[in-house]
Scaffold this motif. Structure first.
Motif, short mmCIF file in Angstrom:
data_model
loop_
_atom_site.label_atom_id
_atom_site.label_comp_id
_atom_site.label_asym_id
_atom_site.label_seq_id
_atom_site.Cartn_x
_atom_site.Cartn_y
_atom_site.Cartn_z
N THR A 126 20.20 49.57 76.32
CA THR A 126 20.00 49.47 77.95
C THR A 126 21.20 48.86 78.46
N GLU A 127 21.13 48.67 79.70
CA GLU A 127 22.22 47.68 80.26
C GLU A 127 22.05 46.35 80.44
N GLU A 128 20.81 45.77 80.00
CA GLU A 128 20.57 44.49 80.01
C GLU A 128 21.55 43.67 79.03
N GLU A 129 21.66 42.26 79.52
CA GLU A 129 22.54 41.57 78.77
C GLU A 129 21.41 40.82 77.44
N VAL A 130 21.83 40.46 76.40
CA VAL A 130 21.16 39.77 75.56
C VAL A 130 22.08 38.93 74.81
N PRO A 131 21.27 37.77 74.22
CA PRO A 131 22.07 36.69 73.68
C PRO A 131 22.98 37.22 72.59
N TRP A 132 24.05 36.48 72.48
CA TRP A 132 24.98 37.13 71.47
C TRP A 132 25.68 36.02 70.71
N ASP A 133 25.68 36.29 69.15
CA ASP A 133 26.60 35.33 68.47
C ASP A 133 27.63 36.10 67.80
N ALA A 134 28.87 35.79 68.37
CA ALA A 134 29.82 36.60 67.96
C ALA A 134 30.54 36.44 66.53
N SER A 135 29.94 35.51 65.88
CA SER A 135 30.22 35.29 64.45
C SER A 135 29.42 35.94 63.65
N ARG A 136 28.28 36.60 64.08
CA ARG A 136 27.29 37.37 63.30
C ARG A 136 27.10 38.83 63.86
N ASP A 137 27.11 38.85 65.35
CA ASP A 137 26.60 39.95 65.94
C ASP A 137 27.73 41.24 65.83
N VAL A 138 27.18 42.50 66.08
CA VAL A 138 28.29 43.42 66.01
C VAL A 138 27.57 44.49 66.65
N TRP A 139 28.30 44.96 67.80
CA TRP A 139 27.65 46.29 68.48
C TRP A 139 27.98 47.36 67.71
N TRP A 140 26.86 48.27 67.63
CA TRP A 140 26.75 49.61 66.79
C TRP A 140 27.76 50.54 67.40
N HIS A 141 28.03 50.43 68.76
CA HIS A 141 28.96 51.49 69.54
C HIS A 141 30.36 51.08 68.86
N GLU A 142 30.59 49.96 69.00
CA GLU A 142 31.95 49.60 68.66
C GLU A 142 32.23 49.70 67.12
N ALA A 143 31.29 49.36 66.31
CA ALA A 143 31.45 49.58 64.67
C ALA A 143 31.70 51.22 64.35
N LEU A 144 30.91 52.00 65.33
CA LEU A 144 30.78 53.33 64.94
C LEU A 144 32.12 54.02 65.42
N GLY A 145 32.51 53.60 66.51
CA GLY A 145 33.43 53.92 67.37
C GLY A 145 34.77 53.91 66.40
N ALA A 146 34.86 53.05 65.71
CA ALA A 146 35.80 52.73 64.97
C ALA A 146 35.77 53.40 63.46
#
Ligand code: PRX
Length: 645
Positions: free
Chosen positions: A222-242
């Motif tokens: 979705t386009e909603e914001e969700v809580p994020w822990d930058a040291s642990r969380d990784v976006w699917w589209h960013e990881a797969l995009g690379a």
């Protein structure tokens, strides 16, 4: 009442089992030579890197010494059967046909596209550190990425454990810990019936204090914001995009674990049922093709959730191994109205449709016009699974949905069986409403008395399976002893299913339901012990006992007997709150009765038989209660019997 197979189902069958004689021959051949039969099946259906020469090693008598093995010297990666080998002939065929929450919100992934996505996801997961044999929890809604995540784990030889998106943070945490997961794969929000489900937030809550999880891969739905822990969380589209769209599959032994799926038993905490690679993919591919008589141009729709075994075996692994077009459905049967399934059937030209009795009953109650206003002429096979189907619902499915042109396959099986074990074979087996009919080739059922004696001919007893089959669970994750005690501790040398069953003069099986303390509510399997643990955690409660009772739509309803702490008042809402927090939103108590005490034997054992009878409204059939420590409790319970939800 017996229904012959309709002509359009019999004609042009793809399975060699085209009539009852062929079924009987095949069943006998598999019984006489199980190894020969299954080696033949697996060589024909599965892409092995090294073909097995061995069939079964081990047997039910020796199960305490260690898990069974099928195809022990074979090596493969199941995703090569599900993806790579289809690229040449079926590269442009739709593999996953996704229908989102809103009608007509559609995504189609061809086999080529699905292969590329799975390879990218495997590369991304490897980059996040996931290795062969390590566990990944998948906590997602019904998006194609859930299937991609499962297959990507399998590609790496990692073990996935999908947790149904309705489970609470507590339940998720238990599962993360039990399997020692390294990675969790989730999505921002689930979307279902016009509502959002906070999947990522629930993961955050579950992982507080679970240090084993290093990374959380998050698909953005979705386009909603969700809580994020930058040291642990990784976006699917960013990881797969690379990530690269190719990946060399990790080749594993046939018995390498493919996944762990938690399911409820009669005692204690849910257990992680372990399925392995070669036998599971052989069995799901074979049963999917045979039961439904899969044809190349079929549009196959199973509207289960990937969080349960049906989604694993008959949305993802079986259909993809067979090169089918498999539909994934994100929504619910009544959104935006009760015609949603049949609207999809019409728009996508669905030929095989597979659902649960609870949905059939709920939709039948909404009126036929929701069905009849949609064109269902493409349908050929209608499946049902998950609980006994009452003959009225069966006949409605047959007459109204299938217009008497389709056959119904009432498929009996379990998380533990891996795939369908008792069912009609679409073109071959005449049906009887309410009967799962005959065992699949390779499945040797027996009915037993409580003492384990075999009942011959027509009769009723405990349903057992007497010989191993490739799709069966191998063990309970981290607890083989529990596996042995649960399934092989009742009848030495046979697998005990936990179900009761009647067999008629034609050898047809009629499942009578669980004979243990497992509930089946709307096709969701839950242990009475889990409910009881949640209820007694409420401060005002001293003791509780939970039983099932017949429910018109859900199959079984949940009836709780609650003994308050001296003088306290119990608020039913707090009981449901505890169940929601400790189990999940699908764990709801329907009826609560506050009682002065529970009926117990003098040794302190709760007499559940009495509680079940009262909840079923059969309080006048209790029989002898004189062995109870305090027989007067029974009168009080009977008098306060609750008849409304
Ligand atoms: O009691 C049987 C019932 O569902 C149980 C298995 O639940 P689960 O492991 O969650 O798997 C459900 C999907 C395969 C069984 O022990 N059950 C399943 N299918 C049927 C059924 N009962 C009667 N008829 C069926 N077709």
């Amino acid at each position: 009442m017996r229904y012959d197979v309709p002509d359009r189902v019999r004609e042009n069958a793809a399975t060699p089992i085209r009539d009852l004689d062929r079924y009987r021959e095949t069943h006998a051949a598999a019984a006489n030579d199980p190894n020969g039969f299954w080696l033949g099946v697996t060589k024909e259906r599965i892409a092995w890197r090294e073909e097995p020469t061995l069939g079964l090693e081990g047997d039910f008598h020796g199960i305490a010494e260690g898990p069974l093995s099928w195809f022990g010297d074979g090596r493969l990666n199941v995703t090569e059967s599900c993806l790579d080998r289809h690229l040449e002939a079926r590269g442009d065929k739709v593999a996953i046909l996704w229908e989102g929450d809103e009608p007509g919100e559609v995504r189609k992934l061809t086999y080529r596209e699905l292969h590329a996505e799975v390879c990218k996801a495997a590369n991304a997961l490897a980059a996040l550190g996931l290795k062969k044999g390590e566990r990944a929890i998948i906590y997602m809604g019904m998006v194609p990425e859930a299937a991609i995540a499962m297959l990507a784990c399998a590609r790496l030889g990692a073990v996935h454990s999908v947790v149904f998106g309705g489970f609470s943070a507590d339940a998720l945490r238990d599962r993360v810990r039990d399997c020692g997961a390294e990675i969790v794969i989730t999505q921002d929000l689930g979307v279902r019936g016009g509502k959002h489900i906070p999947l990522k937030a629930t993961v955050d809550e579950a992982l507080a204090g679970s240090p084993s999880v290093k990374k959380v891969l998050v698909y953005k739905r979705t386009e909603e914001e969700v809580p994020w822990d930058a040291s642990r969380d990784v976006w699917w589209h960013e990881a797969l995009g690379a990530a690269e769209p190719t990946h060399e599959a990790e080749i594993v032994e046939a018995e390498h674990p493919l996944f762990v799926l938690y399911t409820s038993g009669s005692t204690g905490r849910p257990k992680g049922v372990v399925h392995t690679s070669g036998g599971y993919i052989t069995y799901t591919s074979y049963t999917h093709a045979t039961v439904f008589d899969l044809r190349e141009d079929d549009v196959y729709a199973c509207v289960a959730d990937v969080g349960w075994i049906t989604g694993h075996s008959y949305i993802v692994y079986g259909p993809l191994a067979n090169g089918a077009t498999t539909l994934m459905f994100e929504s619910i049967p009544t959104y935006p109205d009760a015609g949603r399934y049949w609207d999809m059937v019409q728009r996508h030209g669905v030929t095989i449709f597979y659902t649960a009795p609870t949905a059939i009953r709920a939709l039948a109650a909404k009126g036929d016009e929701h069905v009849t206003k949609h064109d269902r002429s493409t349908l050929r096979v209608l499946g049902t699974v998950g609980e006994p189907i009452n003959p009225e619902a069966w006949v409605w499915y047959f007459d109204v949905v299938g217009e008497k042109r389709c056959t119904i396959v009432d498929t009996w099986w379990q998380t533990e069986t891996g795939g369908i074990a008792i069912s009609p074979i679409a073109p071959a087996t005449p049906t009887k409403p309410g009967s799962a009919t005959l065992p699949m080739p390779g499945i040797l059922t027996s009915l037993r008395t409580k003492e384990g004696a075999v009942i011959r001919g027509p009769g009723q007893g405990l349903l057992c399976i007497d010989h191993p089959w490739p799709g069966q669970a191998r063990t309970v994750w981290g607890d083989h002893e529990r596996f042995v005690a649960t399934y092989f501790g009742h009848v030495p040398g046979a697998y005990f299913t936990g179900d009761g069953c009647r067999r008629d003069e034609d050898g047809y099986h009629w499942i009578t339901g669980r004979v243990d303390d497992v509930l089946n509510v709307s096709g969701h399997r839950m242990g009475t012990a889990e409910f009881e643990a949640a209820i007694v955690s409420v401060e005002e409660v001293a003791e509780a006992a939970v039983v099932g009772y017949p429910h018109e739509v859900k199959g079984q309803g949940v009836y709780a007997y609650v003994v308050p702490q001296g003088g306290a008042t119990v608020d039913p809402a707090s009981l449901n709150g505890a169940c929601r927090t400790q189990i999940g939103a699908h764990a709801k108590i329907d009826r609560v009765q506050v009682v002065p005490g529970l009926p117990k034997t003098r040794s302190g054992k709760v007499m559940r038989r009495i509680l079940r009878k009262i909840a079923e409204g059969r309080g006048d059939e209790l029989g002898d209660t004189s062995t109870l420590a305090d027989p007067s409790v029974v009168d009080a319970i009977r008098d306060g019997f609750v008849t409304k939800d």
